[in-house]
Design an enzyme around this catalytic site. Structure first.
Site, PDB file in Angstrom:
ATOM      1  CG  ASN A 116      -2.162   1.084   1.149  1.00  0.00           C
ATOM      2  OD1 ASN A 116      -1.484   2.486   1.445  1.00  0.00           O
ATOM      3  ND2 ASN A 116      -3.149   0.544   1.944  1.00  0.00           N
TER       4      ASN A 116
ATOM      5  CG  HIS B 276      -8.004   4.478   1.074  1.00  0.00           C
ATOM      6  ND1 HIS B 276      -8.569   4.137   2.856  1.00  0.00           N
ATOM      7  CD2 HIS B 276      -9.582   4.299   1.169  1.00  0.00           C
ATOM      8  CE1 HIS B 276      -9.966   4.450   2.859  1.00  0.00           C
ATOM      9  NE2 HIS B 276     -10.418   4.653   2.264  1.00  0.00           N
TER      10      HIS B 276
ATOM     11  CG  HIS C  59       1.396   3.803   9.060  1.00  0.00           C
ATOM     12  ND1 HIS C  59       2.046   3.242  10.186  1.00  0.00           N
ATOM     13  CD2 HIS C  59       1.589   4.783   8.694  1.00  0.00           C
ATOM     14  CE1 HIS C  59       2.763   4.377  10.759  1.00  0.00           C
ATOM     15  NE2 HIS C  59       2.350   5.221   9.706  1.00  0.00           N
TER      16      HIS C  59
ATOM     17  NE  ARG D 141      -7.570  11.474   6.095  1.00  0.00           N
ATOM     18  CZ  ARG D 141      -8.232  11.439   6.704  1.00  0.00           C
ATOM     19  NH1 ARG D 141      -7.345  10.543   8.098  1.00  0.00           N
ATOM     20  NH2 ARG D 141      -9.588  11.038   7.130  1.00  0.00           N
TER      21      ARG D 141
ATOM     22  CG  HIS E 225      -5.386  -1.779   9.371  1.00  0.00           C
ATOM     23  ND1 HIS E 225      -4.782  -0.429  10.979  1.00  0.00           N
ATOM     24  CD2 HIS E 225      -5.775  -0.736   9.279  1.00  0.00           C
ATOM     25  CE1 HIS E 225      -5.279   0.421  10.418  1.00  0.00           C
ATOM     26  NE2 HIS E 225      -5.759   0.461   9.616  1.00  0.00           N
TER      27      HIS E 225
ATOM     28  NE  ARG F  45      -8.208   7.542   4.569  1.00  0.00           N
ATOM     29  CZ  ARG F  45      -9.075   6.915   5.863  1.00  0.00           C
ATOM     30  NH1 ARG F  45     -10.677   8.143   5.830  1.00  0.00           N
ATOM     31  NH2 ARG F  45      -8.982   6.487   6.494  1.00  0.00           N
TER      32      ARG F  45
ATOM     33  CB  THR G  55      -5.948   4.376   9.746  1.00  0.00           C
ATOM     34  OG1 THR G  55      -5.897   3.752   8.563  1.00  0.00           O
ATOM     35  CG2 THR G  55      -5.620   4.441  11.545  1.00  0.00           C
ATOM     36  CB  THR G  56      -9.100   2.224   7.539  1.00  0.00           C
ATOM     37  OG1 THR G  56      -9.068   2.691   6.367  1.00  0.00           O
ATOM     38  CG2 THR G  56     -10.681   1.321   7.848  1.00  0.00           C
TER      39      THR G  56
ATOM     40  CG  HIS H 202       0.509   6.622   5.083  1.00  0.00           C
ATOM     41  ND1 HIS H 202       0.310   6.924   5.092  1.00  0.00           N
ATOM     42  CD2 HIS H 202      -0.223   4.883   4.837  1.00  0.00           C
ATOM     43  CE1 HIS H 202      -1.218   7.071   6.087  1.00  0.00           C
ATOM     44  NE2 HIS H 202      -0.664   5.196   5.738  1.00  0.00           N
TER      45      HIS H 202
ATOM     46  CD  GLU I 271      -6.965  -6.057   3.097  1.00  0.00           C
ATOM     47  OE1 GLU I 271      -7.442  -5.983   2.296  1.00  0.00           O
ATOM     48  OE2 GLU I 271      -6.356  -5.591   3.964  1.00  0.00           O
TER      49      GLU I 271
ATOM     50  CD  GLU J 275      -7.161  -0.066   1.012  1.00  0.00           C
ATOM     51  OE1 GLU J 275      -6.224  -1.558   1.413  1.00  0.00           O
ATOM     52  OE2 GLU J 275      -6.789   0.874   1.156  1.00  0.00           O
TER      53      GLU J 275
HETATM   54  N1  PXP Z   1      -5.637  -2.922   3.987  1.00  0.00           N
HETATM   55  C1  PXP Z   1      -6.939  -1.531   4.204  1.00  0.00           C
HETATM   56  C2  PXP Z   1      -8.807  -3.000   3.423  1.00  0.00           C
HETATM   57  C3  PXP Z   1      -7.176  -1.021   4.790  1.00  0.00           C
HETATM   58  O1  PXP Z   1      -7.812   0.338   4.676  1.00  0.00           O
HETATM   59  C4  PXP Z   1      -5.451  -0.006   5.469  1.00  0.00           C
HETATM   60  C5  PXP Z   1      -4.899   1.015   5.353  1.00  0.00           C
HETATM   61  O2  PXP Z   1      -5.421   2.119   4.880  1.00  0.00           O
HETATM   62  C6  PXP Z   1      -4.528  -1.447   4.943  1.00  0.00           C
HETATM   63  C7  PXP Z   1      -5.146  -2.736   4.326  1.00  0.00           C
HETATM   64  C8  PXP Z   1      -2.947  -1.175   5.149  1.00  0.00           C
HETATM   65  O3  PXP Z   1      -2.677  -0.980   6.119  1.00  0.00           O
HETATM   66  P1  PXP Z   1      -1.296   0.073   6.828  1.00  0.00           P
HETATM   67  O4  PXP Z   1      -1.136   1.201   6.628  1.00  0.00           O
HETATM   68  O5  PXP Z   1      -1.855   0.123   8.727  1.00  0.00           O
HETATM   69  O6  PXP Z   1      -0.125  -1.408   6.517  1.00  0.00           O
END
Ligand code: PXP
Length: 257
Positions: free
Chosen positions: A12, A48, A222, A54, A199, A50, A105-106, A15, A156, A75
């Site tokens: 992902n 993602h 992240h 952001r 996550h 949003r 965050t989510t 960031h 997920e 996402e």
């Molecule tokens: N999966 C989903 C559905 C998420 O919303 C996120 C955060 O955007 C992640 C995975 C990745 O999480 P992290 O950035 O904490 O690794």
């Protein structure tokens, strides 16, 4: 014998865009990070989009769809705006997530049970467009059953509660959260769902999660971008990939012993 899938890594890159947006302009470029992630062993890229843009923006999605050779997992919240964007770009997959403006965050999974009627047309329209739909849910049997009833091929599982418990040293909570993840992955697989997880995953937590045999994909962001500050994105992804492979080899070895 339990069938064990290869565990895919979705990186992902949100960031990278967070850092770029702190100053405006184009640096660091999430597309460059995505290309590097693929070279380092990512099987897919996750972003993602949003409502408040952001981090990832519309142009990032456009460039990712055009440029990367691995599957893109978009996402998004279940809103008309996001559905229109997804149908226009047709990413490989869309992961429907809950979204609150005020959250950092989510924070939790979708309440698919309470949101069934709202989610149903989104799942249907995305599937009709041949986009692989996943629902980001807490590891709970009711959520899995509703995801199945909605016709989503993928779920997920939210790993945040497990990862938080590990980091905060709450070992009993960590053990029970890990059991919930294990049971949910098994239930999901028995229902015929493809099960992903993500996550809050880092080097310390990835092993126990990767040892859950039914998981097919982890989405991690992240921690990797944070770790990249110290040793580079390439090395962070390679190390994460190695830890995932090590965990998978461990359970494969156990199964064949
Ligand atoms: N999966 C989903 C559905 C998420 O919303 C996120 C955060 O955007 C992640 C995975 C990745 O999480 P992290 O950035 O904490 O690794």
């Amino acid at each position: 014998m339990q069938q064990t899938h290869k565990l895919r890594l979705g990186v992902n890159i949100d960031h990278v865009a967070t850092i770029r947006n702190a100053r405006g302009g184009g640096h660091p470029d999430p597309l460059r990070a995505a290309r590097l992630a693929v070279e380092a062993g990512a099987d897919g890229i996750t972003a993602h989009l949003r409502e408040d843009r952001r981090h990832i923006g519309d142009e990032d999605i456009h460039r990712l769809v055009d440029d990367i050779d691995v599957p893109l997992n978009l996402e998004m919240a279940a809103t008309d705006e996001m559905l229109e964007i997804a149908l226009r770009h047709k990413p490989h997959a869309c992961c429907l997530v809950p979204e609150k403006r005020e959250e950092i965050t989510t924070e939790g999974g979708l309440d698919a049970a309470a949101g069934h009627n709202h989610l149903a047309p989104f799942v249907r329209d995305l599937i009709d467009a041949k986009i692989r739909v996943s629902l980001f849910i807490d590891p709970h049997p009711v959520q899995l059953a509703v995801a199945k009833a909605l016709g989503a091929p993928v779920v997920e599982l939210h790993t945040g509660a497990y990862c938080d418990a590990v980091h905060e040293g709450r070992s009993d909570d960590a053990a029970s959260e890990l059991s919930r993840l294990r049971e949910a992955a098994q239930t999901g697989a028995e229902l015929g769902l493809e099960v992903h997880a993500g996550h809050g995953i880092g080097y310390v937590t990835v092993g126990a999660i990767a040892e859950i045999p039914q998981l097919v994909e982890l989405n991690i962001g992240h921690f990797l971008v944070g770790e990249a500050i110290f040793g580079g994105l390439d090395s962070a992804i390679r190390r994460m990939r190695a830890l995932m492979d090590q965990a998978r080899n461990k359970i494969t070895g156990q199964a064949s012993a």
